[in-house]
Design a protein around this motif. Structure first.
Motif, short mmCIF file in Angstrom:
data_model
loop_
_atom_site.label_atom_id
_atom_site.label_comp_id
_atom_site.label_asym_id
_atom_site.label_seq_id
_atom_site.Cartn_x
_atom_site.Cartn_y
_atom_site.Cartn_z
N ASP A 148 1.34 4.32 -9.68
CA ASP A 148 -0.08 4.58 -9.95
C ASP A 148 -0.84 4.92 -8.67
OD1 ASP A 148 0.49 3.94 -12.51
OD2 ASP A 148 -0.54 2.00 -12.52
N LEU A 149 -0.24 4.54 -7.54
CA LEU A 149 -0.92 4.76 -6.26
C LEU A 149 -0.68 6.17 -5.72
CD1 LEU A 149 -2.65 3.17 -4.24
CD2 LEU A 149 -0.55 2.40 -3.12
N SER A 150 0.32 6.85 -6.26
CA SER A 150 0.58 8.19 -5.74
C SER A 150 -0.50 9.15 -6.25
CB SER A 150 1.98 8.67 -6.12
OG SER A 150 2.12 8.64 -7.51
N GLY A 151 -0.88 10.08 -5.44
CA GLY A 151 -1.93 11.03 -5.83
C GLY A 151 -3.32 10.44 -5.77
N ILE A 152 -3.43 9.26 -5.14
CA ILE A 152 -4.75 8.60 -5.10
C ILE A 152 -5.72 9.43 -4.25
CG2 ILE A 152 -4.70 7.07 -3.05
CD1 ILE A 152 -5.36 5.54 -6.35
N LEU A 158 -4.19 9.11 3.76
CA LEU A 158 -5.43 8.36 3.50
C LEU A 158 -5.17 6.86 3.30
CD1 LEU A 158 -8.52 8.51 2.89
CD2 LEU A 158 -7.90 8.74 0.48
N LEU A 159 -4.04 6.52 2.66
CA LEU A 159 -3.74 5.11 2.43
C LEU A 159 -3.50 4.37 3.74
CD1 LEU A 159 -1.35 5.43 -0.66
CD2 LEU A 159 -3.64 4.41 -0.63
N THR A 160 -2.72 4.99 4.63
CA THR A 160 -2.44 4.35 5.92
C THR A 160 -3.71 4.24 6.75
OG1 THR A 160 -0.20 5.21 5.83
CG2 THR A 160 -0.97 4.45 7.97
N ILE A 161 -4.55 5.26 6.67
CA ILE A 161 -5.83 5.21 7.38
C ILE A 161 -6.68 4.06 6.83
CG2 ILE A 161 -8.01 6.48 7.72
CD1 ILE A 161 -6.22 9.04 7.90
N LEU A 217 0.84 -1.20 0.00
CA LEU A 217 0.00 0.00 0.00
C LEU A 217 0.88 1.25 0.00
CD1 LEU A 217 -3.06 0.47 -0.02
CD2 LEU A 217 -2.99 0.76 2.44
N ASP A 218 2.01 1.15 -0.67
CA ASP A 218 2.96 2.25 -0.73
C ASP A 218 3.32 2.48 -2.21
OD1 ASP A 218 5.12 3.97 -0.63
OD2 ASP A 218 6.19 2.85 0.94
N PRO A 219 3.13 3.72 -2.70
CA PRO A 219 3.46 4.00 -4.10
C PRO A 219 4.92 3.70 -4.45
CG PRO A 219 2.41 5.92 -3.06
CD PRO A 219 2.59 4.89 -1.99
#
Ligand SMILES: Nc1ncnc2c1ncn2[C@@H]1O[C@H](COP(=O)(O)OP(=O)(O)OP(=O)(O)O)[C@@H](O)[C@H]1O
Ligand SMILES: [Mg+2]
Length: 267
Positions: free
Chosen positions: A88-92, A138-141, A38-40
């Motif tokens: 692709d996960l950055s800026g999600i 938000l990803l870590t949450i 879960l890390d860009p």
């Protein structure tokens, strides 16, 4: 199926090394494990032997609501399963702006995965290990709200180890209102150098602070652990006899023992 997040907003403390090698250790113990990156930065993805730039699908597709977890799972060369991540996960968080319940996307995806496992549509994993980015974003949450098996906090025993811990604890406390199963499963000392006096002092301080939450296993600073990702392998496959590999096997045993204890307590 227990969902465990590996988190610490401090960078470079051994989150990814722990996520990949704990996964490999659990797999070696015969557990069915899914590793979610879960890390860009995609370090867990490449560390597990997948080419992060050539992923057919990734966790970003899940976060954007375009796929379920079941559709983005890949087998790693080591034999455990992986949901990969990349840039692709950055800026999600920006892509999701204005949408509702964006903090619960992963929790919902995991709930669906559990349903599918019940119906034999997907492997009934014993563990899902989520590698978080060095941030409380938000990803870590999303990771914390998806857990039911707790958060494992890797900590490097250095002077600033305890700094930022208040923020992490406070975040966990606040999120408990939304996920009552959220808790700290354990704190693992990483990158440990036993000859270093300061490291020993900080280690003792962590024991005072966290008490029973400390894992007995201490991960030593070990060059094989640092080399293995360059070969796209968990250290257990790269050099199974190394101190690093042995330490992560022991940590996996402790994690399994925690689950066993929990089952006994529930009975
Ligand atoms: N026990 C160890 N012994 C030697 N090197 C290690 C050990 N643990 C981690 N490393 C190395 O230290 C660096 C940081 O580790 P890692 O990537 O696991 O940290 P991280 O917390 O995931 O970092 P980030 O915050 O950027 O996601 C990496 O180069 C890794 O190979
Ligand atoms: Mg990392």
């Amino acid at each position: 199926m227990e969902i465990i997040a590996i988190a610490n907003q401090k960078g470079g403390v051994g989150k990814t090394t722990t996520a990949v090698n704990l996964t490999a250790g659990l797999h070696a113990e015969g557990q069915r494990v899914l590793l979610i990156d879960l890390d860009p930065q995609g370090n867990a993805t490449s560390g597990a032997g997948l080419e992060k730039r050539e992923l057919p699908a990734s966790i970003a597709d899940v976060m954007l609501g375009e796929a379920g977890l079941i559709e983005v799972i890949q087998a790693s060369p080591s034999g455990f399963d992986v949901v990969g991540a990349n840039g692709d996960l950055s800026g999600i968080d920006i892509a999701l702006m204005g949408q509702v319940d964006t903090h619960l996307i992963l929790a919902n995806a995991v709930a669906t995965l559990k349903d599918q496992a019940q119906k034999d549509e997907v492997k009934n994993y014993d563990y899902v290990i989520i590698d978080c980015a060095p941030s409380l974003n938000l990803l870590t949450i999303n990771a914390m709200l998806a857990t039911d098996g707790g958060v494992i906090i890797p900590m490097q025993c250095e002077y600033y180890a305890l700094e930022g811990l208040a923020d992490l604890s406070q975040t966990i406390e606040r999120l408990q209102e939304l996920n009552e199963e959220l808790h700290i499963r354990g704190v693992v000392r990483t990158l440990f150098d036993a000859r270093n006096t300061l490291a020993n002092d900080v280690s003792a301080e962590l024991e005072t602070h966290f008490g029973k939450l400390m894992y007995h296993t201490i991960i030593p600073r070990n060059v094989r652990l640092a080399e293995a990702p360059a070969h796209g392998m968990p250290v257990l496959d790269y050099e199974s006899t190394s101190k690093g590999a042995q330490a992560y096997r022991k940590l996996a045993d402790e994690v399994i023992e925690q689950s066993r204890q929990l089952t006994l307590d529930l009975e």
